[in-house]
Design a protein around this motif. Structure first.
Motif, PDB file in Angstrom:
ATOM      1  N   LEU A 354     -41.592  -7.853   3.655  1.00 15.46           N
ATOM      2  CA  LEU A 354     -40.728  -6.675   3.838  1.00 15.46           C
ATOM      3  C   LEU A 354     -40.468  -5.959   2.514  1.00 15.46           C
ATOM      4  O   LEU A 354     -39.448  -5.277   2.360  1.00 15.46           O
ATOM      5  N   CYS A 357     -38.518  -2.392   1.836  1.00 17.98           N
ATOM      6  CA  CYS A 357     -37.507  -2.109   2.863  1.00 17.98           C
ATOM      7  C   CYS A 357     -36.107  -2.364   2.294  1.00 17.98           C
ATOM      8  O   CYS A 357     -35.887  -3.351   1.587  1.00 17.98           O
ATOM      9  N   ALA A 385     -37.009  -7.911   1.342  1.00 17.12           N
ATOM     10  CA  ALA A 385     -36.179  -6.729   1.561  1.00 17.12           C
ATOM     11  C   ALA A 385     -34.991  -6.727   0.600  1.00 17.12           C
ATOM     12  O   ALA A 385     -34.562  -7.777   0.110  1.00 17.12           O
ATOM     13  N   THR A 396     -33.586   2.042   4.498  1.00 19.72           N
ATOM     14  CA  THR A 396     -34.725   2.369   5.370  1.00 19.72           C
ATOM     15  C   THR A 396     -34.532   1.832   6.784  1.00 19.72           C
ATOM     16  O   THR A 396     -35.095   2.377   7.734  1.00 19.72           O
ATOM     17  N   HIS A 397     -33.747   0.744   6.924  1.00 22.25           N
ATOM     18  CA  HIS A 397     -33.565   0.107   8.225  1.00 22.25           C
ATOM     19  C   HIS A 397     -32.101  -0.266   8.438  1.00 22.25           C
ATOM     20  O   HIS A 397     -31.457  -0.796   7.517  1.00 22.25           O
ATOM     21  N   ARG A 433     -44.903  -6.838   8.366  1.00 25.30           N
ATOM     22  CA  ARG A 433     -43.848  -5.956   8.850  1.00 25.30           C
ATOM     23  C   ARG A 433     -44.171  -5.531  10.283  1.00 25.30           C
ATOM     24  O   ARG A 433     -45.166  -4.850  10.527  1.00 25.30           O
TER      25      ARG A 433
END
Length: 445
Positions: A354, A357, A385, A396-397, A433
């Motif tokens: 990740l 991210c 991440a 981003t998430h 991902r």
């Protein structure tokens, strides 16, 4: 030097006298646990060795073990009870017992003794120098729910029976389905798709061991299905009988295993408390309904759905790709003049999953908890991440359990990915991902 044979005979006579004294005091049905297993009775010289009932008082459903017929044909003697062979009735003193190699076939009351790790027959792992010269590492493979799934015939669900899985089901090597009928095993075993291709390719990179918390008989029977010719494992099979800890696994049972060069593939992380950094966690193979029930899942089993994983992109194909990256990363560092540690390589490969991210959580971490200590936060960071407490332009998430939260609304308004926690879990098993569109956040998630 005087022979020790007369002394040994005297010891056996004294032991039989004590045993027969105990026998004369036994009350029929007095052993509640054993009596619950009778009838049928198992008689040795007129006495049931399960419940203690005498032959003349026993019901007709019991059967006498004598020196006649098939029982006698199966001796030499697998074990003695009260001084007599439990199959043919021969006295222990007169029996031709085959020495130490027969000892582990004897009958034991209670748990089978566990050998110390230093006295097991498990082959010693190759030393680091030998492995490096062969460009190999050590790979420890779990059996159940990693390479295969087994179920007892009595555990089959009604749907599975309706789909043709019964006590009469025959082995079908083409689909990886096998019967294990050798006593005491009576079950069906389903090999995970791509397992043979996985083992063949992994064997070129690793010296492989099987390590299961199943018992000795099951471990060897299952390993035989995976490796009929012994080309991959040989005698490198560890079961609960050899393991040094109850319900846990450790490298101390494998002589010579060096953690800097060991990779572990297992579906249960908690059984490796001391070797988490060596572990590649597998998605569980739950082919039969009994496996789903045992883990508390309410999902329908693959056998019930008449489906299975695919060879090309199933869990073992994913694991093989990860193992290739770990192997390559390890030996690249060796070529650069460093003696690498495979644990560092695994961490580096995991951090790529990740990378790039930035994740914010919503309704995932309880307010009273410290966010950085929550397992989802830690897992996302292990996968590379960056985790933040509040949303901003760098996020981003948004990982949420509720589509109606402020952060979830912010993600939709700012064209950010809004995903469920399954997105992170899937990333950890698939080592890539995942497609965010496959993990929408719905109410009641």
């Amino acid at each position: 030097m005087p022979s020790s044979q007369p002394a040994a005979r005297r010891r056996r006579r004294r032991r039989r006298r004590r045993q027969r004294s105990t026998e004369s005091k036994m009350i029929p049905g007095g052993n509640d646990e054993a009596a619950a297993r009778c009838p049928p009775h198992r008689f040795v010289r007129g006495l049931c060795f399960l419940c203690g009932e005498k032959g003349e008082d026993a019901s007709a459903v019991g059967h006498e073990m004598t020196t006649k017929g098939a029982a006698a044909a199966r001796c030499p003697h697998p074990g003695f009870v009260l001084g007599f062979c439990l199959l043919c009735g021969a006295e222990e003193e007169d029996a031709e017992v085959g020495g130490p190699e027969v000892a582990d076939r004897y009958i034991y009351w209670g748990p089978k003794p566990r050998p110390a790790s230093g006295t097991t027959a498990i082959p010693r792992a190759s030393d680091l120098g030998t492995l490096l010269r062969a460009r190999k590492l050590t790979l420890i493979l779990d059996l159940d729910h990693t390479l295969l799934n087994s179920t007892g015939f009595h555990e089959l669900s009604p749907i599975e029976k309706g789909n043709g899985f019964t006590r009469d089901t025959r082995s079908d090597p083409g689909t990886g389905l096998f019967r294990l009928d050798a006593y005491p095993l009576h079950m069906l075993t389903k090999l995970r798709p791509f397992v043979r291709g996985f083992l063949e390719q992994a064997s070129a990179m690793f010296e492989m061991y099987v390590y299961t918390l199943g018992d000795h008989d099951y471990a060897r029977a299952a390993a035989k299905l995976l490796d009929p010719d012994g080309a991959y494992f040989g005698g490198r099979i560890v079961s609960s009988d050899e393991s040094t800890r109850r319900d846990k696994k450790s490298l101390d049972v494998i002589p010579g295993a060096d953690p800097v060069a060991v990779v572990i593939l297992d579906d249960s992380g908690y059984v490796w408390p001391e070797h988490q950094d060596n572990l590649i966690l597998m998605d569980r193979y739950l082919y039969f309904a009994s496996a789903c029930r045992n883990f508390g899942y309410t999902t329908i089993s693959l056998a019930e759905r008449k489906r299975d994983e695919r060879d090309c992109d199933g869990s073992l194909a994913v694991a093989l790709a990860v193992l290739k990256r770990v192997h390559q990363g390890f030996f690249d560092s060796v070529l650069d003049g460093h003696c690498s540690d495979v644990r560092e390589v695994i961490r580096a490969v995991r951090r790529d999953v990740l990378r790039g991210c930035t994740v914010a959580f919503s309704r995932v971490i309880p307010l009273e908890d410290r966010a950085q200590d929550h397992h989802m936060w830690k897992l996302a960071e292990q996968l590379g991440a960056v985790c933040v407490a509040d949303v901003d332009a760098t996020v981003t998430h948004v990982v949420s359990k509720d589509p109606g939260t402020e952060k979830a609304q912010w993600a939709r308004e700012n064209n950010k990915f809004l995903v469920s926690t399954k997105w992170i879990n899937t990333a950890s098993f698939r080592w890539c991902r995942p497609n965010e569109q496959e993990f929408p956040v719905t109410r009641g998630h």
